[in-house]
Enzyme design. Structure first.
Site, PDB file in Angstrom:
ATOM      1  CG  ASN A  28       4.404  -1.724   5.165  1.00 48.97           C
ATOM      2  OD1 ASN A  28       5.540  -2.024   5.529  1.00 48.97           O
ATOM      3  ND2 ASN A  28       3.438  -2.619   5.143  1.00 48.97           N
ATOM      4  CG  ASP A  32      -5.273   6.189   2.375  1.00 49.20           C
ATOM      5  OD1 ASP A  32      -5.319   5.897   3.584  1.00 49.20           O
ATOM      6  OD2 ASP A  32      -4.397   6.921   1.882  1.00 49.20           O
ATOM      7  CB  CYS A  74      -3.652   1.676   7.103  1.00 48.54           C
ATOM      8  SG  CYS A  74      -3.375   3.137   8.143  1.00 48.54           S
ATOM      9  NE  ARG A  75      -4.451   1.664   1.819  1.00 52.06           N
ATOM     10  CZ  ARG A  75      -4.240   2.401   0.752  1.00 52.06           C
ATOM     11  NH1 ARG A  75      -5.112   2.361  -0.244  1.00 52.06           N
ATOM     12  NH2 ARG A  75      -3.181   3.169   0.655  1.00 52.06           N
ATOM     13  CB  SER A  76       0.297  -3.476   2.755  1.00 47.64           C
ATOM     14  OG  SER A  76       1.153  -2.564   3.387  1.00 47.64           O
ATOM     15  CB  CYS A  85      -0.967  -0.010   1.182  1.00 49.46           C
ATOM     16  SG  CYS A  85      -0.181   0.059   2.804  1.00 49.46           S
TER      17      CYS A  85
HETATM   18  P1  4NP Z   1      -1.752   2.825   4.109  1.00 48.87           P
HETATM   19  O1  4NP Z   1      -2.425   4.150   4.695  1.00 48.87           O
HETATM   20  O2  4NP Z   1      -1.213   3.190   2.737  1.00 48.87           O
HETATM   21  O3  4NP Z   1      -2.884   1.874   4.049  1.00 48.87           O
HETATM   22  O4  4NP Z   1      -0.667   2.411   5.077  1.00 48.87           O
HETATM   23  C1  4NP Z   1      -1.765   5.384   4.785  1.00 48.87           C
HETATM   24  C2  4NP Z   1      -0.898   5.627   5.823  1.00 48.87           C
HETATM   25  C3  4NP Z   1      -0.315   6.870   5.959  1.00 48.87           C
HETATM   26  C4  4NP Z   1      -0.584   7.858   5.024  1.00 48.87           C
HETATM   27  C5  4NP Z   1      -1.457   7.602   3.977  1.00 48.87           C
HETATM   28  C6  4NP Z   1      -2.044   6.358   3.857  1.00 48.87           C
HETATM   29  N1  4NP Z   1       0.000   9.126   5.167  1.00 48.87           N
HETATM   30  O5  4NP Z   1      -0.422  10.062   4.437  1.00 48.87           O
HETATM   31  O6  4NP Z   1       0.912   9.302   5.991  1.00 48.87           O
END
Ligand code: 4NP
Length: 160
Positions: A10, A124, A12-14, A7
């Site tokens: 790294n 997201d 939240c989703r992955s 993702c």
């Molecule tokens: P992820 O979510 O891609 O599922 O880990 C996010 C985590 C942090 C951010 C964006 C999406 N950020 O903008 O810091």
């Protein structure tokens, strides 16, 4: 067989996909036959544990994400992983730009494995509310089952 979930951050989703898929492998007695990892396309959270909201919704479904730490995807991942699965189209485009032209594995969207999925991308959840995190884990659980069916069918018979 090696599977990498990717993702943006790294955190939240992955990591959710990573933890859910390991837990599914354990339920089917296939841990040790499939290596699982996750990574982010960005370098924003390298070394950090998953977001506490992600850890909480996964824990409520019996999946412990607390040992995971974020890392950034690299070109070398294409030498190791048979499946590289992106959470959204933006992640996938970034991976396609990094992939060697002769990559022989499967590079695609995780939710494409779930023929019943209401969405093709895992949204997201980072700037949204609690329900976004619940939706992430639900989408990922369903797609992980479909992915595991395909991977289990491709594993060579166990020796002995
Ligand atoms: P992820 O979510 O891609 O599922 O880990 C996010 C985590 C942090 C951010 C964006 C999406 N950020 O903008 O810091």
């Amino acid at each position: 067989m090696r599977v990498l979930f990717v993702c943006l951050g790294n955190i939240c989703r992955s990591p959710t996909a990573h933890g859910v898929f390991v837990s599914r492998l354990q339920q089917r007695g296939l841990e040790g036959r499939v290596e699982v990892d996750s990574a982010g396309t960005s370098n924003w959270h390298i070394g950090k544990p998953p977001d506490p909201r992600t850890v909480a919704v996964a824990a409520a479904r019996g999946v412990d994400l607390s040992p995971l730490r974020a890392r950034q995807v690299s070109a070398g991942d294409f030498d190791r992983f048979d499946y590289i699965l992106a959470m959204d189209q933006h992640n996938l485009a970034d991976l396609q730009a990094l992939a060697p032209v002769d990559y022989r594995g499967h590079l695609g969207l995780l939710l494409a494995f779930d023929s019943q999925a209401s969405l093709l991308e895992v949204p997201d959840p980072y700037y949204g509310g609690e329900e976004g995190f619940e939706q992430v884990v639900s989408l990922i659980e369903a797609a992980s089952d479909a992915l595991l069916d395909q991977i289990a069918a491709r594993l060579p018979p166990e020796a002995g």
